[in-house]
Scaffold this motif. Sequence first.
Motif, PDB file in Angstrom:
ATOM      1  N   ILE A 127     142.229 -18.452  35.957  1.00 38.71           N
ATOM      2  CA  ILE A 127     142.006 -19.904  36.032  1.00 38.71           C
ATOM      3  C   ILE A 127     142.372 -20.417  37.419  1.00 38.71           C
ATOM      4  O   ILE A 127     141.609 -21.163  38.043  1.00 38.71           O
ATOM      5  CB  ILE A 127     142.811 -20.645  34.941  1.00 38.71           C
ATOM      6  CG1 ILE A 127     142.214 -20.363  33.565  1.00 38.71           C
ATOM      7  CG2 ILE A 127     142.875 -22.140  35.214  1.00 38.71           C
ATOM      8  CD1 ILE A 127     143.111 -20.797  32.404  1.00 38.71           C
ATOM      9  N   THR A 128     143.520 -19.997  37.905  1.00 39.26           N
ATOM     10  CA  THR A 128     143.975 -20.440  39.232  1.00 39.26           C
ATOM     11  C   THR A 128     143.038 -19.926  40.319  1.00 39.26           C
ATOM     12  O   THR A 128     142.696 -20.665  41.254  1.00 39.26           O
ATOM     13  CB  THR A 128     145.417 -19.967  39.483  1.00 39.26           C
ATOM     14  OG1 THR A 128     146.255 -20.494  38.456  1.00 39.26           O
ATOM     15  CG2 THR A 128     145.933 -20.423  40.830  1.00 39.26           C
ATOM     16  N   SER A 129     142.608 -18.697  40.183  1.00 39.94           N
ATOM     17  CA  SER A 129     141.679 -18.132  41.160  1.00 39.94           C
ATOM     18  C   SER A 129     140.364 -18.921  41.185  1.00 39.94           C
ATOM     19  O   SER A 129     139.837 -19.238  42.258  1.00 39.94           O
ATOM     20  CB  SER A 129     141.412 -16.666  40.820  1.00 39.94           C
ATOM     21  OG  SER A 129     140.508 -16.103  41.724  1.00 39.94           O
ATOM     22  N   ARG A 130     139.877 -19.233  39.992  1.00 38.87           N
ATOM     23  CA  ARG A 130     138.636 -20.015  39.899  1.00 38.87           C
ATOM     24  C   ARG A 130     138.816 -21.396  40.549  1.00 38.87           C
ATOM     25  O   ARG A 130     137.964 -21.853  41.322  1.00 38.87           O
ATOM     26  CB  ARG A 130     138.224 -20.173  38.438  1.00 38.87           C
ATOM     27  CG  ARG A 130     136.831 -20.755  38.250  1.00 38.87           C
ATOM     28  CD  ARG A 130     136.373 -20.818  36.792  1.00 38.87           C
ATOM     29  NE  ARG A 130     136.857 -19.731  35.948  1.00 38.87           N
ATOM     30  CZ  ARG A 130     137.776 -19.872  34.971  1.00 38.87           C
ATOM     31  NH1 ARG A 130     138.295 -21.042  34.704  1.00 38.87           N
ATOM     32  NH2 ARG A 130     138.153 -18.826  34.249  1.00 38.87           N
ATOM     33  N   GLN A 131     139.928 -22.049  40.270  1.00 34.96           N
ATOM     34  CA  GLN A 131     140.197 -23.372  40.852  1.00 34.96           C
ATOM     35  C   GLN A 131     140.313 -23.293  42.368  1.00 34.96           C
ATOM     36  O   GLN A 131     139.796 -24.164  43.083  1.00 34.96           O
ATOM     37  CB  GLN A 131     141.489 -23.962  40.259  1.00 34.96           C
ATOM     38  CG  GLN A 131     141.368 -24.369  38.812  1.00 34.96           C
ATOM     39  CD  GLN A 131     142.720 -24.727  38.193  1.00 34.96           C
ATOM     40  OE1 GLN A 131     143.782 -24.385  38.719  1.00 34.96           O
ATOM     41  NE2 GLN A 131     142.671 -25.385  37.042  1.00 34.96           N
ATOM     42  N   LEU A 132     140.957 -22.251  42.862  1.00 38.20           N
ATOM     43  CA  LEU A 132     141.099 -22.095  44.313  1.00 38.20           C
ATOM     44  C   LEU A 132     139.767 -21.778  44.973  1.00 38.20           C
ATOM     45  O   LEU A 132     139.492 -22.256  46.093  1.00 38.20           O
ATOM     46  CB  LEU A 132     142.139 -21.019  44.626  1.00 38.20           C
ATOM     47  CG  LEU A 132     143.585 -21.405  44.333  1.00 38.20           C
ATOM     48  CD1 LEU A 132     144.495 -20.188  44.429  1.00 38.20           C
ATOM     49  CD2 LEU A 132     144.053 -22.509  45.272  1.00 38.20           C
ATOM     50  N   ARG A 133     138.915 -21.000  44.299  1.00 35.72           N
ATOM     51  CA  ARG A 133     137.573 -20.738  44.853  1.00 35.72           C
ATOM     52  C   ARG A 133     136.784 -22.047  44.957  1.00 35.72           C
ATOM     53  O   ARG A 133     136.115 -22.302  45.967  1.00 35.72           O
ATOM     54  CB  ARG A 133     136.822 -19.724  43.982  1.00 35.72           C
ATOM     55  CG  ARG A 133     137.214 -18.289  44.225  1.00 35.72           C
ATOM     56  CD  ARG A 133     136.244 -17.289  43.607  1.00 35.72           C
ATOM     57  NE  ARG A 133     135.990 -17.483  42.193  1.00 35.72           N
ATOM     58  CZ  ARG A 133     136.722 -16.994  41.197  1.00 35.72           C
ATOM     59  NH1 ARG A 133     137.766 -16.250  41.484  1.00 35.72           N
ATOM     60  NH2 ARG A 133     136.412 -17.226  39.943  1.00 35.72           N
ATOM     61  N   GLU A 134     136.864 -22.862  43.906  1.00 28.65           N
ATOM     62  CA  GLU A 134     136.174 -24.162  43.930  1.00 28.65           C
ATOM     63  C   GLU A 134     136.739 -25.052  45.032  1.00 28.65           C
ATOM     64  O   GLU A 134     135.990 -25.734  45.741  1.00 28.65           O
ATOM     65  CB  GLU A 134     136.302 -24.853  42.573  1.00 28.65           C
ATOM     66  CG  GLU A 134     135.496 -24.191  41.471  1.00 28.65           C
ATOM     67  CD  GLU A 134     135.806 -24.757  40.089  1.00 28.65           C
ATOM     68  OE1 GLU A 134     136.594 -25.727  39.973  1.00 28.65           O
ATOM     69  OE2 GLU A 134     135.256 -24.195  39.099  1.00 28.65           O
ATOM     70  N   GLN A 135     138.075 -25.027  45.157  1.00 29.39           N
ATOM     71  CA  GLN A 135     138.696 -25.838  46.202  1.00 29.39           C
ATOM     72  C   GLN A 135     138.240 -25.355  47.600  1.00 29.39           C
ATOM     73  O   GLN A 135     137.928 -26.171  48.465  1.00 29.39           O
ATOM     74  CB  GLN A 135     140.212 -25.724  46.086  1.00 29.39           C
ATOM     75  CG  GLN A 135     140.991 -26.622  47.012  1.00 29.39           C
ATOM     76  CD  GLN A 135     142.499 -26.466  46.806  1.00 29.39           C
ATOM     77  OE1 GLN A 135     142.961 -25.731  45.941  1.00 29.39           O
ATOM     78  NE2 GLN A 135     143.264 -27.152  47.627  1.00 29.39           N
ATOM     79  N   PHE A 136     138.165 -24.037  47.784  1.00 31.71           N
ATOM     80  CA  PHE A 136     137.711 -23.499  49.060  1.00 31.71           C
ATOM     81  C   PHE A 136     136.264 -23.913  49.318  1.00 31.71           C
ATOM     82  O   PHE A 136     135.923 -24.329  50.437  1.00 31.71           O
ATOM     83  CB  PHE A 136     137.826 -21.980  49.077  1.00 31.71           C
ATOM     84  CG  PHE A 136     137.385 -21.356  50.353  1.00 31.71           C
ATOM     85  CD1 PHE A 136     138.249 -21.259  51.435  1.00 31.71           C
ATOM     86  CD2 PHE A 136     136.089 -20.868  50.505  1.00 31.71           C
ATOM     87  CE1 PHE A 136     137.836 -20.676  52.628  1.00 31.71           C
ATOM     88  CE2 PHE A 136     135.664 -20.298  51.683  1.00 31.71           C
ATOM     89  CZ  PHE A 136     136.552 -20.200  52.766  1.00 31.71           C
TER      90      PHE A 136
END
Length: 141
Positions: A127-136
Amino acid sequence: MTTPKQAFINANPTYQQLYQNYCSANDLLSSLNFQCLDASYAIQRLLIARDLVDNARQSAEHCDTPESNQIEALTGNCSDGWDSALFATYKLLSELIYTHCEAITSHRQAIPPAEQSRLQALELLNITSRQLREQFDNLSS
């Protein structure tokens, strides 16, 4: 080679902590499985030893006078004393086998919660990885 997106994700302290949590949960699960396997190998070796002691006990039980004299000459014990020592050894080996069986049971009971912890840690990491990818991606656009 690490991509800029992956470097961004890896640099995040929350992601790093969640990754460490996942690694710890995975290590615990691996350790529990290894301990079960290790105890099962110990049981196998103890069973072999117990069978050998039992065979020796049965042989000593049915010996005649010359064999009884040989046992006494070799061990310093009469055949009855030798039989008692072998029986005590048999009981001790049995107790060790039971102890290892109990250890396996304990480890096996700890595995499902450890699997659940690892799964939860992986879900949070994803979940955190997905959120960080979206943020990037939002920062890059």
